[in-house]
Design a protein around this motif. Structure first.
Motif: not given
Length: 832
Positions: A400-409, A453-461
């Motif tokens: 989960s990248w915040i950048r990709d996630g923002a467009y998705a959200a 996050s300044l990049t991304r997250y592992v699965g457990f957040g």
């Protein structure tokens, strides 16, 4: 006549063909994947994300090997699974390329998408065989259903029809990575009285439940030929050996089911299915069986498939779909909506063993049980729920990248998926962020506390980044993108509950850190790794993308502050946003007005074009029809690819041949045609009035996806137009596609801070330097004043060196009939 043909020829595209056959399904707890070329299920992961959490040592410190942090990797517990058929005294396993494959259509239209993968063999021993595979939405654990429908399409009865299934789970030692195979040591198989097959090993237990089976069998590498179910079906016409009870411990067990046998009259059909679920506890078989009891609830194979289809139909009917879609566009948009929700993590807990990759190797976790316990084995509560991954398998970016996630959200909220969008945004506030504040790389910045996050997250957040020889990726664009997506959520859904409940976190740990990151010496956001992840240690830059996302996000933070009746913050954020936008206009544009990739390359005077700068207009900072918007679009024609109407993401691969420059990292990733920038670019072209080119870019993505089960890839090959790298992409694919169609339906771009930047005092009366050899395809010029401009934010010209002419090799501005003829011949050769 040749000149008249040029616009159409310049938009010529290769014909999209089916090249993507590895289709996935997810319920947010796990994921299953099929290879439609072989008619097999080939992947079943215990969690949706690729990793779980950072490894800890005996002191509770995170484990590093060299410059690499060590993560606990998710496991794939399946080698393969597939069906077989008996009819008319013959039998065989189903394999090879089917007649057709894709996702099941769900109402309300013939274009509705679903998470049910299907393929069909038109004739197998006289029968039509249709397979369905899906991760059931109503089963809250890693699970999948594989169902087979056999239909007699002939005019005569077919005798002795039955179905087989084969399941080969791998549950031994190891955590080699989610796309790699586990070992098969020490597996135990038990066949229960109801024909459930329970296979357990180090990696937990899998329960396989048949619906309609008469026989259950299992074998291992030391079994006799008579017990080897694969050989029985492949080489004989015998039944499977029917086994029961505890079959003991062995390496590399496989299992199979066989349905009862019946004759099938002309036009009749019969169904068979296997429901599979995984639990991380090797002794969690009884619990898993109870969960399957609740899910199956006495239903038949056909009823399970129809119930899943109904679930997706309900989902599709609730979507807010943009107006004016073609049939293909609706098909791709609806499947994109499915991809968005399948990529969202639903699990908020996980069972963890006390061992990591083998017996005796202790595992430690930062997470606790619901009652605060820390001793493993136990079910821990983590922070991963709500996260949206950047891709689904087989794509490697199941993080989960915040950048990709923002467009998705933002796309979720646009589609009316209120709960999903809110959960995606809440994840960023609830996950464990702010972990890099005191790193040496950020020490000169006096980094304030932050949460995104300044990049991304592992699965457990848990926040993570990746490293190479040039250090970590540290990216600041996520702050602004989160604020933009949060405001989009409120605008599209009228749901203010998240901001209302978490405004202090939003302000103090997202917006305030972003303001603090503005460099007073440049007026831009401080140097970072940004969207294309260039790492650190001399490779960080003052990227335009980071500053433009920050400016847009702070505009949205100001609007949120106003709604929250927080006038001081509203003024602070709006002032900072307008100052950032002014600094972009004065410090990041060349003499034509084109926005450069980063300040360092701009000052060097060449090789500074980056398709990510389309978002300066797509996010509403600058009028698409204004001088900056048009100059940026024109400059980006240097990135035009040979295979279609789109662009490479930047010029970094070709701008340093034989010499040292400011972008030495250039690679195939840079020269590839990126879907995200294609779609953001199409929005800008449309707003400029260039609908021909905008439609060509959008159609290119649409037609490729429609030919490939509605799936959108990460990139296209810049030379051939073939799919390249990862798919299915979520925020950078499905999400960006939804946003492009929504912008077309709206007919405009929402200006940041209520108005586009006022360019009235910017280089007034100074004509742009002509750019020989580069032109944008002809279109109707848009009126830059069609939307309001931001009065009072004029800027000086600043220092903007004239760019050096660069070879394009893609699109030309012909000035003579000879040039036109040469282009026609070249394009004809390319097309042929």
């Amino acid at each position: 006549m040749l000149l008249a043909l040029l616009p159409a020829l310049a938009l010529a595209q290769p014909t999209p063909t089916r090249t993507f056959f590895t289709l996935s399904s997810s319920n947010g707890h796990g994921a299953v994947m099929v290879d439609a070329r072989t008619s097999k299920v080939v992947h079943f992961r215990e969690h949706l994300p690729a990793t779980e959490e950072p490894q800890l040592d005996a002191m509770g410190m995170e484990v590093w090997v060299g410059n690499q942090p060590q993560m606990v990797k998710t496991r794939d517990v399946l080698f393969d699974a597939y069906f077989g058929v008996r009819a008319g005294g013959q039998q065989r396993w189903l394999g090879g390329m089917p007649t057709s494959s894709g996702y099941v259509t769900a109402a309300p239209s013939t274009s509705g998408g679903s998470g049910i993968v299907t393929w069909q063999h038109a004739s197998v021993l006289g029968l039509e065989a249709t397979t369905y595979v899906f991760a059931p939405r109503s089963l809250p654990m890693a699970s999948f259903v594989m169902a087979l429908k056999l239909r007699n399409t002939g005019t005569s009865p077919i005798s002795g029809v039955s179905a087989f299934s084969l399941q080969n789970f791998h549950l031994g030692y190891g955590r080699p990575g989610v796309m790699q195979e586990l070992q098969t040591n020490g597996e135990t198989v038990t066949i229960a009285s109801g024909r459930d097959i329970l296979e357990r090993g180090f990696a937990g237990v899998v329960v396989a439940r048949p619906l309609g089976a008469a026989k259950a069998s299992a074998w291992n590498t030391s079994s006799t030929a008579a017990d080897n179910g694969f050989r029985v079906v492949e080489q004989t016409t015998n039944d499977l050996s029917d086994r029961s009870g505890d079959l003991g411990v062995a390496d590399d067990w496989a299992s199979a089911f066989q349905s009862d046998t019946a004759d099938l009259a002309a036009g009749q059909e019969r169904w068979f299915a296997v429901v599979v679920a995984h639990h991380g506890d090797p002794f969690g078989g009884a619990q898993t069986q109870a969960t399957l009891d609740t899910y199956v609830a006495g239903r038949t194979a056909q009823q399970l498939v129809e119930a899943e289809r109904t679930s997706w139909e309900t989902f599709q009917r609730a979507l807010t779909v943009p107006m004016g879609l073609s049939m293909k566009e609706e098909q791709v948009l609806r499947q994109s909506a499915v991809v968005l929700v399948m990529a969202q993590v639903k699990a908020g807990s996980a069972f963890l063993r006390e061992h990591l990759t083998r017996d005796g190797e202790l595992r430690r976790s930062r997470f606790r049980t619901a009652d605060g316990g820390t001793t493993l084995p136990a079910t821990i509560v983590h922070r991963g729920a709500g996260a949206v991954l950047a891709s689904l398998p087989p794509g490697e970016w199941t993080y989960s990248w915040i950048r990709d996630g923002a467009y998705a959200a933002s796309a979720m909220s646009t589609l009316g998926l209120t709960a999903e969008s809110r959960d995606a945004l809440r994840f960023y506030l609830d996950a464990e962020g702010g972990r890099f504040k005191d790193w040496n790389e950020l020490r000169p910045y006096s980094m304030p506390p932050y949460v995104v996050s300044l990049t991304r997250y592992v699965g457990f957040g848990v926040e993570e980044t990746d490293f190479n020889d040039h250090g970590p990726n540290l990216e600041f664009d996520g702050f602004g993108l989160f604020l933009w997506a949060l405001r989009q959520h409120e605008l599209h859904t009228s749901d203010t509950t998240l901001t209302d409940a978490r405004w202090n976190d939003v302000a103090t740990k997202v917006a305030d850190p972003l303001v603090a990151l503005i460099d007073p010496s440049t007026g831009l956001i401080r140097k970072d790794s940004s969207i294309w992840e260039t790492h650190w240690n001399g490779r960080e830059r003052a990227w335009a993308y980071t500053s433009l996302t920050a400016a847009r996000g702070l505009c949205d933070a100001a609007a949120l502050a106003e709604r929250k009746q927080d006038p001081m913050r509203a003024m602070q954020y709006r002032t900072a946003a307008q100052s950032l936008r002014r600094s972009i206009a004065t410090g990041l544009t060349d003499s034509n007005g084109a926005i450069a990739s980063n300040r360092e390359e701009l000052l060097a005077g060449l090789d500074f074009f980056d398709a990510a700068t389309f978002d300066a207009m797509a996010l509403g900072l600058f009028a698409p029809g204004g001088r900056i918007g048009r100059a940026t679009t024109t400059g980006l024609e240097r990135l035009r690819v040979a295979s279609g109407p789109g662009w490479a993401r930047n010029d970094d691969r070709r701008d340093h041949a034989g010499r040292t420059d400011l972008s030495p990292w250039g690679s195939e990733y840079d020269s590839a045609e990126w879907v995200i920038t294609d779609l953001r670019g199409s929005m800008v072209l449309r707003a400029q009035g260039n609908t021909t080119r905008a439609d060509a870019v959008l159609d290119w993505v649409t037609n490729n996806a429609a030919a490939n089960a509605g799936i959108i890839p990460e990139t296209f090959d810049e030379t051939t137009g073939a799919w390249k790298f990862n798919a299915p992409m979520v925020g950078f694919g499905a999400g960006a596609y939804v946003l492009a169609l929504a912008q077309r339906a709206a007919g405009s771009i929402d200006p940041a801070c209520g108005a586009f930047f006022d360019e009235g005092g910017l280089d007034a009366g100074v004509p742009p330097v002509p750019d020989a050899g580069v032109s944008v395809d002809a279109g109707v010029a848009a009126d830059a004043g069609a939307l309001p401009v931001d009065a009072g934010t004029t800027a000086d010209a600043g220092v903007r060196p004239t760019p050096q002419p660069q070879p394009c090799g893609c699109t030309f501005a012909p000035s003579s009939m000879l040039t036109a003829l040469a282009l026609v011949l070249a394009l004809r050769r390319r097309t042929n």
